[in-house]
Design a protein around this motif. Structure first.
Motif, mmCIF file in Angstrom:
data_model
loop_
_atom_site.group_PDB
_atom_site.id
_atom_site.type_symbol
_atom_site.label_atom_id
_atom_site.label_comp_id
_atom_site.label_asym_id
_atom_site.label_seq_id
_atom_site.Cartn_x
_atom_site.Cartn_y
_atom_site.Cartn_z
ATOM 1 N N VAL A 58 8.842 12.092 10.489
ATOM 2 C CA VAL A 58 7.425 11.776 10.625
ATOM 3 C C VAL A 58 7.268 10.251 10.709
ATOM 4 N N ASP A 59 6.885 9.786 11.897
ATOM 5 C CA ASP A 59 6.631 8.351 12.129
ATOM 6 C C ASP A 59 5.146 8.164 11.833
ATOM 7 N N THR A 60 4.868 7.647 10.634
ATOM 8 C CA THR A 60 3.496 7.617 10.142
ATOM 9 C C THR A 60 2.845 6.280 10.440
ATOM 10 N N PHE A 61 1.791 6.293 11.226
ATOM 11 C CA PHE A 61 1.030 5.066 11.473
ATOM 12 C C PHE A 61 -0.152 5.014 10.522
ATOM 13 N N TRP A 62 -0.272 3.892 9.836
ATOM 14 C CA TRP A 62 -1.451 3.656 9.012
ATOM 15 C C TRP A 62 -1.461 2.207 8.580
ATOM 16 N N GLN A 63 -2.392 1.826 7.727
ATOM 17 C CA GLN A 63 -2.560 0.421 7.339
ATOM 18 C C GLN A 63 -3.036 0.347 5.891
ATOM 19 N N THR A 64 -2.918 -0.832 5.307
ATOM 20 C CA THR A 64 -3.470 -1.053 3.972
ATOM 21 C C THR A 64 -4.907 -0.544 3.922
ATOM 22 N N GLU A 65 -5.635 -0.796 4.994
ATOM 23 C CA GLU A 65 -7.059 -0.461 5.033
ATOM 24 C C GLU A 65 -7.334 1.033 5.173
ATOM 25 N N ILE A 82 0.837 -1.214 0.000
ATOM 26 C CA ILE A 82 0.000 0.000 0.000
ATOM 27 C C ILE A 82 0.867 1.257 0.000
ATOM 28 N N THR A 83 2.009 1.218 0.672
ATOM 29 C CA THR A 83 2.857 2.416 0.716
ATOM 30 C C THR A 83 3.264 2.828 -0.694
ATOM 31 N N GLY A 84 3.563 1.834 -1.527
ATOM 32 C CA GLY A 84 3.921 2.123 -2.905
ATOM 33 C C GLY A 84 2.741 2.598 -3.746
ATOM 34 N N GLY A 136 -6.985 -3.201 14.834
ATOM 35 C CA GLY A 136 -6.265 -4.451 15.076
ATOM 36 C C GLY A 136 -4.956 -4.246 15.813
ATOM 37 N N ASP A 137 -4.695 -3.019 16.257
ATOM 38 C CA ASP A 137 -3.495 -2.728 17.048
ATOM 39 C C ASP A 137 -3.896 -2.304 18.454
ATOM 40 N N GLY A 138 -3.012 -2.587 19.401
ATOM 41 C CA GLY A 138 -3.163 -2.033 20.736
ATOM 42 C C GLY A 138 -2.451 -0.693 20.778
ATOM 43 N N HIS A 157 6.370 -6.115 7.010
ATOM 44 C CA HIS A 157 5.390 -6.822 6.190
ATOM 45 C C HIS A 157 4.441 -7.606 7.069
ATOM 46 N N ARG A 158 3.208 -7.560 6.672
ATOM 47 C CA ARG A 158 2.162 -8.171 7.458
ATOM 48 C C ARG A 158 1.999 -9.631 7.065
ATOM 49 N N LEU A 159 2.036 -10.524 8.047
ATOM 50 C CA LEU A 159 1.881 -11.951 7.769
ATOM 51 C C LEU A 159 0.909 -12.543 8.778
ATOM 52 N N LEU A 169 1.448 -11.040 12.285
ATOM 53 C CA LEU A 169 2.838 -10.695 12.622
ATOM 54 C C LEU A 169 3.292 -9.550 11.735
ATOM 55 N N ASN A 170 4.294 -8.837 12.201
ATOM 56 C CA ASN A 170 4.872 -7.771 11.405
ATOM 57 C C ASN A 170 6.366 -8.064 11.271
ATOM 58 N N VAL A 171 6.722 -8.654 10.145
ATOM 59 C CA VAL A 171 8.103 -9.069 9.919
ATOM 60 C C VAL A 171 8.716 -8.115 8.895
ATOM 61 N N VAL A 207 7.662 4.198 8.272
ATOM 62 C CA VAL A 207 6.364 3.542 8.183
ATOM 63 C C VAL A 207 6.493 2.033 8.278
ATOM 64 N N GLY A 208 5.447 1.395 8.786
ATOM 65 C CA GLY A 208 5.329 -0.051 8.671
ATOM 66 C C GLY A 208 5.351 -0.782 9.985
ATOM 67 N N GLU A 209 5.996 -0.205 10.984
ATOM 68 C CA GLU A 209 6.125 -0.876 12.271
ATOM 69 C C GLU A 209 6.621 0.171 13.258
ATOM 70 N N PRO A 210 6.540 -0.133 14.537
ATOM 71 C CA PRO A 210 7.052 0.831 15.508
ATOM 72 C C PRO A 210 8.558 1.020 15.307
ATOM 73 N N ILE A 211 9.026 2.244 15.496
ATOM 74 C CA ILE A 211 10.472 2.473 15.437
ATOM 75 C C ILE A 211 10.960 2.656 16.874
ATOM 76 N N GLY A 269 1.437 -2.757 19.091
ATOM 77 C CA GLY A 269 1.499 -3.963 18.256
ATOM 78 C C GLY A 269 0.139 -4.596 18.064
ATOM 79 N N ARG A 270 0.099 -5.588 17.186
ATOM 80 C CA ARG A 270 -1.165 -6.203 16.794
ATOM 81 C C ARG A 270 -1.795 -6.955 17.961
ATOM 82 N N ILE A 271 -3.116 -6.897 18.003
ATOM 83 C CA ILE A 271 -3.839 -7.642 19.031
ATOM 84 C C ILE A 271 -4.405 -8.932 18.455
HETATM 85 C C1 WT7 Z 1 0.190 -2.522 10.362
HETATM 86 C C2 WT7 Z 1 -0.363 -2.272 8.997
HETATM 87 C C3 WT7 Z 1 0.944 1.334 6.366
HETATM 88 C C4 WT7 Z 1 1.828 0.864 5.353
HETATM 89 C C5 WT7 Z 1 2.726 -0.247 5.726
HETATM 90 C C6 WT7 Z 1 2.123 -1.373 6.514
HETATM 91 C C7 WT7 Z 1 1.883 -1.583 11.688
HETATM 92 C C8 WT7 Z 1 2.335 0.526 10.376
HETATM 93 C C9 WT7 Z 1 3.275 1.783 11.884
HETATM 94 C C10 WT7 Z 1 3.902 2.777 12.699
HETATM 95 C C11 WT7 Z 1 3.723 1.304 14.515
HETATM 96 C C12 WT7 Z 1 2.908 0.564 12.492
HETATM 97 C C13 WT7 Z 1 0.605 -1.702 12.495
HETATM 98 C C14 WT7 Z 1 -0.476 -1.706 11.433
HETATM 99 N N1 WT7 Z 1 2.338 -0.199 11.519
HETATM 100 N N2 WT7 Z 1 2.900 1.716 10.580
HETATM 101 N N3 WT7 Z 1 4.299 3.957 12.204
HETATM 102 N N4 WT7 Z 1 4.105 2.493 14.006
HETATM 103 N N5 WT7 Z 1 3.139 0.322 13.796
HETATM 104 O O1 WT7 Z 1 0.795 -1.621 6.142
HETATM 105 O O2 WT7 Z 1 0.840 -4.107 5.889
HETATM 106 O O3 WT7 Z 1 -1.324 -2.875 6.205
HETATM 107 O O4 WT7 Z 1 0.307 -3.116 8.094
HETATM 108 O O5 WT7 Z 1 1.558 -2.129 10.398
HETATM 109 O O6 WT7 Z 1 0.621 -2.899 13.204
HETATM 110 O O7 WT7 Z 1 -1.681 -2.290 11.851
HETATM 111 P P1 WT7 Z 1 0.116 -2.984 6.525
#
Ligand code: WT7
Length: 658
Positions: free
Chosen positions: A417-424, A313-315, A508-510, A535-537, A530-532, A393-397, A524-526
């Motif tokens: 900018v530590d951007t939190f968001w999701q595919t959704e 989604i980021t791309g 889906g995150d706490g 990447h979401r798995l 997993l976030n490897v 983006v993508g996971e906690p830093i 992190g995810r509730i």
């Molecule tokens: C999940 C979404 C958004 C594009 C990349 C991933 C985690 C994403 C952060 C952040 C902490 C984050 C969450 C989220 N996540 N950005 N800045 N700080 N956690 O998209 O594959 O849909 O994954 O990535 O757990 O729910 P995605």
């Protein structure tokens, strides 16, 4: 990363005057004003932005339709075309501005201007038209990172064709499943790809995926000639260059309703099957643009680089759509951060004078390590003074990686900018605005203006700041997921669960908010996701891949904290035969890792596999994942295991295979 270390993080970096004074959102006062505007007149806030930022073919009169909630509709009676908003719009103003600076794996550079990109998109769209592809058709794009991937996506958008990009690292099997679920009528791919100095096949996976059956919906396979390697061929296949030969380089755009699906993007959930996240045209593009403006503070003279592949989604939001719609100049990179060495990112920032740089924490952590081992790859070794803004983006830093990024890459000068968001969510939902928000390492800080995001308890009730809970979005927003393709019920139950009252979007995150600042820290995810390496798995997805192997009777997959990848995959496996030991165990581990790579893709290969005669279960037969997570971390089990049916097997599952 320990949550405690972040919650006790009190270093604060307020924006410098030099940055704020030129920023799109220059102060907290302005930030609060925007939030108040949205709170007072929610629909009016978004309608104003949609009129200001989007080019409409037919203006909308209705902003939000909630009558079929949670299937919300935004700007529904408006019509537009996304590719017109990304390309045609610029033809009068910036035709000769560079849209894309493409750097190949081998370092070669190719630039395209907005006008050239427009003509390439039009010509390829005419090619797609000649295959009788029409509005609403689904097309799979399985291409390496490059100009062609952007062209293919934009050409689909021009014709109202719904693309579904599949990341090149996903397997033939994954491709097969996505073709079937989407009912796709064509695949756009390339003969092969260059990565890290290697030439790898790509079309071969399409052939294998097709051969797995169920892909009768596919009529055509368009193949871009990238590497020149040999490929198998049949009468479904057509070369990209043959498809566009002699085609006109202008193409009438197909105007679509605001809600027309722009794309499907498959992502992992807590059950076995990946879900096809469906996005809209207008609402999606609006947020991609507005976040480019407020989060990335994009300016006409910026050289912007988002390192994400268009397979994620980021791309989509921050390579193919957002930057082009804003008329930015951006880098598109084919290669990997560690080739020819781990200085590649810094070398490219120096070479192209990148000013806004957006990447993932996992990349930063691996480059910290590499730079320590080989100083010539350390950022200090490069001229990075062009940088003015950094993003992750993508996971906690973790705060340590944040500080390194701030000091060593950004020279203590660039906001992060530590951007939190999701595919959704389609675009950023929690993020600092760099000219306004005081930064705290490890926190994604505050809601993007207009996004009503908060933390609640398991019943959906508000909780005071300082208490951990579930991250939810309380009001619909324009770039939100519209449905799960083919599965509206799953959309409802996954994102608008009845337990929370059915009106809150469950991320889906706490998360927890700081008692003083209200800053968010993501815990992190509730769910079983997993976030490897960002990447979401889905754990279930890997488990079903494992049990599909003829040797495996049962498996349970958990995550384990990993210093670079964030999380690593640990699989507990019960074989149909005897529990293997020694060399035999090693051999089966290698075989199962390969197997998962083939079933899902190399990113899903378990880092560790352990064998037991059984899995730890409660008397009612439920796998005790909590125990498995502790075992993976090497923790002593001190908690109550009285409900455990077969405590003896814990000893076996403690043993790594080595
Ligand atoms: C999940 C979404 C958004 C594009 C990349 C991933 C985690 C994403 C952060 C952040 C902490 C984050 C969450 C989220 N996540 N950005 N800045 N700080 N956690 O998209 O594959 O849909 O994954 O990535 O757990 O729910 P995605």
């Amino acid at each position: 990363m320990s949550i405690e270390s972040v919650l006790h993080e009190h270093r604060t970096f307020t924006p410098e005057e030099a940055f704020s004074s030129q920023a799109a959102v220059p102060s907290m006062q302005e930030y609060h004003r925007l939030c108040a505007e949205a709170a007072q007149d929610y629909e009016g806030f978004w309608a104003k932005l949609a009129r200001e930022l989007l080019v409409w073919h037919k203006p909308f009169t209705k902003t939000l339709n909630e009558s079929e909630a949670p299937f919300y509709k935004w700007f529904e009676d408006g019509k537009l075309n996304v590719s017109v908003n990304c390309l045609d719009k610029h033809l009068d103003t910036i035709p000769n501005k560079t849209a894309i600076i493409f750097e190949a794996d081998n370092g070669e550079v190719k630039n395209v201007t907005y006008k050239e990109l427009y003509h390439q998109v039009c010509q390829f769209a005419n090619g797609l038209k000649s295959l009788n592809l029409v509005k609403g058709d689904r097309v799979i794009i399985y291409l390496p990172m490059g100009i062609e991937a952007v062209v293919a996506m934009q050409a689909c958008a021009r014709l109202g064709i719904i693309h579904s990009v599949v990341f090149g690292g996903f397997s033939a099997k994954s491709l097969n499943e996505r073709i079937i679920d989407a009912g796709a009528v064509a695949v756009i791919t390339s003969d092969g790809q260059f990565r890290g100095g290697k030439t790898l096949p790509l079309k071969q996976a399409v052939d294998e995926g097709m051969a797995m059956g169920g892909c009768e919906s596919i009529r055509d396979i368009v193949v871009f000639q990238k590497t020149g390697q040999d490929v198998a061929w049949n009468d479904q296949c057509i070369w990209w260059h043959d498809l566009i030969a002699g085609k006109a380089d202008t193409c009438e755009p197909v105007m679509v309703d605001a809600e027309h699906p722009l794309f499907l993007l498959y992502t992992s959930g807590s059950t076995g099957k990946p879900k096809g996240v469906q996005h809209s045209s207008a609402g999606y593009l609006l947020h991609a643009m507005n976040t480019m403006r407020w989060t990335f503070d994009i300016k006409p003279e910026d050289i912007y680089w988002c390192t994400a592949d268009v397979g994620w989604i980021t791309g989509h939001s921050y390579v193919t759509y957002g930057p082009l719609a804003m008329g930015a100049t951006q880098i598109v990179f084919e290669g990997i951060p560690t080739y020819p060495n781990a200085g590649r990112f810094w070398q490219m920032i120096q070479r192209h004078k990148v000013s806004v740089f957006y990447t993932a924490p996992t990349a930063i952590r691996s480059l910290i390590k590499a730079g320590e081992m080989d100083y010539t790859t350390h950022p200090n070794h490069f001229e990075l003074s062009s940088l003015r803004l950094l993003g992750t983006v993508g996971e906690p830093i973790n705060p340590e990686a944040w500080m390194w990024y701030f000091e060593q890459v950004g020279g203590n000068r660039c906001p992060i900018v530590d951007t939190f968001w999701q595919t959704e969510t389609g675009g950023h939902v929690i993020t600092p605005l760099p000219g306004a928000t005081p930064l705290v390492p490890g926190s994604c800080t505050l809601p993007f203006p207009g996004i009503d995001i908060d933390v609640v308890d398991e019943t959906g009730k508000d909780i005071p700041w300082g208490n951990g809970g579930l991250l939810v979005i309380k009001k619909p927003w324009p770039s939100m997921i519209r449905t799960i393709y083919n599965d509206p019920e799953r959309f409802k139950s996954s994102y608008y669960p009845a337990e929370l009252g059915g009106k809150l979007y469950l991320a889906g995150d706490g998360a927890i908010r700081d008692t003083k600042t209200g800053n968010f820290t993501i815990m992190g995810r509730i769910d079983d996701v997993l976030n490897v390496s960002g990447h979401r798995l889905g754990t279930m997805e890997i488990e079903s891949a494992l049990v599909a192997n003829h040797l495996v009777a049962e498996s349970a997959v958990v995550g384990k904290p990993h210093p670079i990848k964030g999380e690593s995959v640990v699989a507990y496996v019960v074989l149909k035969g005897k529990r293997p030991e020694g060399e035999e165990a090693k051999k089966i581990v290698a075989e199962l890792r390969e197997w998962v790579g083939k079933e899902i893709g190399p990113i899903a290969k378990p880092d560790e596999i352990r064998f037991g005669d059984n899995l730890p279960k409660t008397r009612s037969g439920k796998i005790m994942r909590r125990l498995l997570r502790s075992l993976a971390k090497g923790e002593e089990i001190t908690s109550d295991i009285s409900t455990l049916d077969n405590p003896a097997i814990l000893e076996q599952l403690k043993q790594p295979v080595n």
